[in-house]
Design an enzyme around this catalytic site. Structure first.
Site, PDB file in Angstrom:
ATOM      1  N   ILE A   1       0.537  -9.727   0.089  1.00  0.00           N
ATOM      2  CA  ILE A   1       0.313 -10.544  -1.102  1.00  0.00           C
ATOM      3  C   ILE A   1       1.301 -11.706  -1.123  1.00  0.00           C
ATOM      4  O   ILE A   1       0.950 -12.840  -1.418  1.00  0.00           O
ATOM      5  CB  ILE A   1       0.474  -9.700  -2.385  1.00  0.00           C
TER       6      ILE A   1
ATOM      7  N   CYS B   1       0.786  -1.230   0.000  1.00  0.00           N
ATOM      8  CA  CYS B   1       0.000   0.000   0.000  1.00  0.00           C
ATOM      9  C   CYS B   1       0.816   1.277   0.000  1.00  0.00           C
ATOM     10  O   CYS B   1       0.520   2.164  -0.764  1.00  0.00           O
ATOM     11  CB  CYS B   1      -0.945  -0.013   1.193  1.00  0.00           C
TER      12      CYS B   1
ATOM     13  N   GLY C   1       5.209  -2.564  -3.297  1.00  0.00           N
ATOM     14  CA  GLY C   1       5.131  -3.162  -4.617  1.00  0.00           C
ATOM     15  C   GLY C   1       5.262  -4.667  -4.574  1.00  0.00           C
ATOM     16  O   GLY C   1       5.038  -5.299  -3.543  1.00  0.00           O
TER      17      GLY C   1
END
Length: 628
Positions: free
Chosen positions: A55, A2, A78
């Site tokens: 993620i 984020c 990222g």
């Protein structure tokens, strides 16, 4: 992921607790984006912060992360798609890993290779690494600018953040409009790097890094650039096709690394169909695909998307967008923008992201195919201008022009014909630049803006990029390079990142893989565009992945009926945002010209939806940053 942020001071003005408070406050501004983890590093004159949407490495990936001897610390926003292969390489060199995250791989890669490490990374990123021994901070942004990074430097301190609102939130920055950036916004509908809407706040250029030491020395260096060189062109068409297919397959496969559910956006266009096809080919089960449909057929591509979904046997999710559902979301959507941003397709991008986030946490998109392989109709302006000029001048002036401008300005066809007429007598660069400007015309700014806010050379960035490719004779390559640097970074990628992050969804763009981008620059322009045919080689290389019906379909935008809203549902709100008292109090716009635009649109004499959306978005943004 984020967002990251940081603070570095050159004088002992703030103590540890105050620096900790600054970082906490900056972290808190990105709470609304739905991150699942956060962390801070504070020492002496430096503070680093992170908010993370997990993620990869859900368990041990908490940041900040240190190297073995605690001399380096990193925060990172990222995803690095090739981190597994890099990790294997680094293990052979003796590096020890305590997590399974891509973040730690970046840190050891920097430890091993220094700033050359950035060119080894395939992915989207903003990275901040602090060297505790040498008191040096280094920040890098990915090659295309998928992830944003703002920074602010004064004599006493240096600030950086993934979001502009994070910088502003701590009260150390004077909020003053940047005149050049304001003019860029009104002409382009967005503000490309390196400027931001605020004076003294900048965006780090893609493919660049910043180094800052404790003695106030700051340097900005380029580590990568796309290169269009005639000497590197691959002349053999079949070889280009083979390389393109293999390279894009490899890029998609790298982008599939994830510890959470993953799908694709499927718009019904060529690019998203190809990406979906590759993912489906690689996957051992049907993938999830997501499309927004409209009842208004002018905007609807759901039938095309369904064709692609059926073709690739995906688990397809179609969400019909009811405008009654959109309108209540507009304030939330616009409240999320850091600076004025008037691409109205931001709205459906957010809505499809919100819908997809109910099923997956990551999606692959087909973005950047147009900028790399020549997919936009605007690239055909030279062809259409030449065709128009073949018509006898007296007929053009006395019949065509008069007829076209007498017709109501309601359809995309009339607008396209007007663009050809308006640009036909200009040189090719002026045509390219004009077609990049989706907002006000340059001559209109003289009537719209207060005289002290006008900036005559606000678009020199476009000419600089266009003329910088001096090793190719291909005019199209100059145009594609310029769009990669300006449109992709400032508009397309900014839109997707903001819209998806607001929905706690991560988007990945396989076509921006380093190998794909560099290969695209080696493919001759004649293999991309020929007369009215666009993206020739991309369609040919993946013809078996594209339903035949789509190959002949015309390109559509991802739009919303802003013009109708301003005459109906949003009319009262628009008039409130642009009321005379407020406009005059702001001292930015000339109310007489604003009133003229409002009248032209409401009377349907002229379609002014783009210009009014520009002003509407700006007023919403201005209210948040200056009037609250």
């Amino acid at each position: 992921m984020c967002g990251i942020n940081g603070f570095m001071q050159y004088e002992s003005e703030f103590n540890r607790d105050e620096i900790s408070h600054i970082i906490s406050q900056m972290n808190n501004t990105i709470n609304h984006r739905g991150p699942e983890d956060e962390g801070m590093f504070i020492e002496n004159n430096i503070g680093l912060g992170i908010k993370r949407l997990s993620i990869i490495d859900l368990v041990t990936g908490k940041q900040p992360i240190f190297n073995e001897d605690k001399t380096l610390v990193i925060v990172f926003n990222g995803e690095i798609y090739n981190y597994a292969s890099l990790k294997k390489e680094l293990l052979t060199k003796g590096h020890i890993f305590t997590t399974t995250s891509d973040t730690e791989v970046i840190l050891h890669c920097y430890e091993e290779y220094g700033v050359d490490c950035f060119n080894k990374l395939n992915g989207m990123f903003v990275i901040a690494i602090y060297n505790l021994l040498h008191k040096k901070l280094i920040i890098a942004r990915d090659r295309a600018g998928e992830k944003p990074l703002y920074y602010y430097k004064k004599s006493r301190f240096f600030l950086f953040a993934s979001e502009l609102k994070s910088l502003v939130s701590i009260g150390l920055i004077k909020k003053s409009l940047n005149k050049k950036a304001l003019n860029q916004y009104l002409l382009l509908t967005y503000i490309p790097a390196p400027l931001s809407i605020f004076q003294d706040v900048y965006k780090l250029l893609p493919g660049h890094y910043i180094e800052i030491d404790n003695n106030q020395k700051i340097s900005i260096e380029k580590y990568w650039d796309i290169k269009y060189k005639d000497a590197l062109i691959i002349e053999d068409y079949d070889e280009c096709k083979r390389k393109l297919r293999n390279t894009l397959f490899n890029a998609v496969e790298e982008c599939l690394v994830s510890d959470v559910p993953l799908g694709t956006f499927l718009s019904g266009g060529i690019d998203s169909t190809i990406i979906t096809g590759i993912v489906s080919k690689i996957s051992n089960k049907p993938i999830d695909t997501f499309t927004i449909g409209y009842k208004d057929k002018q905007y609807d591509e759901s039938e095309r998307a369904q064709l692609s979904a059926n073709f690739h046997k995906t688990n397809h999710h179609l969400f019909y967008l009811n405008y009654d559902e959109v309108l209540p979301e507009i304030d939330k959507i616009l409240n999320n923008i850091d600076e004025p941003f008037a691409d109205s397709s931001y709205i459906p991008a957010y809505m499809v992201s919100k819908y997809a986030s109910q099923y997956v946490k990551t999606v692959l998109t087909g973005d950047s195919g147009d900028e790399l392989f020549g997919g936009y109709s605007k690239y055909l302006i030279g062809y259409y201008a030449a065709q128009y000029n073949r018509i006898p001048k007296w007929f053009r002036d006395n019949v065509i022009k008069k007829t076209v401008y007498a017709l109501p300005d309601k359809t995309s066809l009339t607008r396209k014909v007007r663009k050809v007429i308006e640009n036909t007598d200009l040189n090719i660069f002026e045509q390219r630049r004009n077609l990049m400007c989706l907002g006000f015309k340059k001559e209109e700014l003289i009537c719209l803006l207060k005289r002290d806010l006008l900036y005559s050379n606000s678009l020199n960035i476009i000419e600089d990029y266009y003329n910088s490719q001096n090793e190719t004779n291909s005019e199209l390559s100059h145009a594609l390079y310029t769009d990669f640097k300006v449109v992709l970074e400032g508009d397309m990628l900014a839109k997707v990142d903001r819209a998806s992050m607001l929905s706690s969804l991560e988007t990945r763009v396989p076509m921006l893989h380093k190998d794909v981008v560099e290969l695209a620059a080696q493919i001759p322009s004649r293999y991309k565009i020929n007369t009215r045919k666009t993206k020739i080689i991309l369609k040919d290389a993946f013809s078996d992945f594209i339903p035949k019906e789509l190959l002949k379909a015309s390109k559509r935008g991802f739009g919303v009926p802003v013009g109708n809203w301003f005459r109906n549902e949003l009319k009262a709100n628009l008039l409130n945002e642009l009321n005379k008292e407020r406009i005059e109090e702001q001292g930015i716009f000339e109310y007489e010209y604003v009133e003229k635009i409002l009248h032209e649109h409401s009377s349907q004499n002229k379609n002014r939806s783009s210009e009014l959306w520009l002003l509407y978005v700006f007023q919403k943004w201005y209210r948040k940053y200056f009037e609250c």
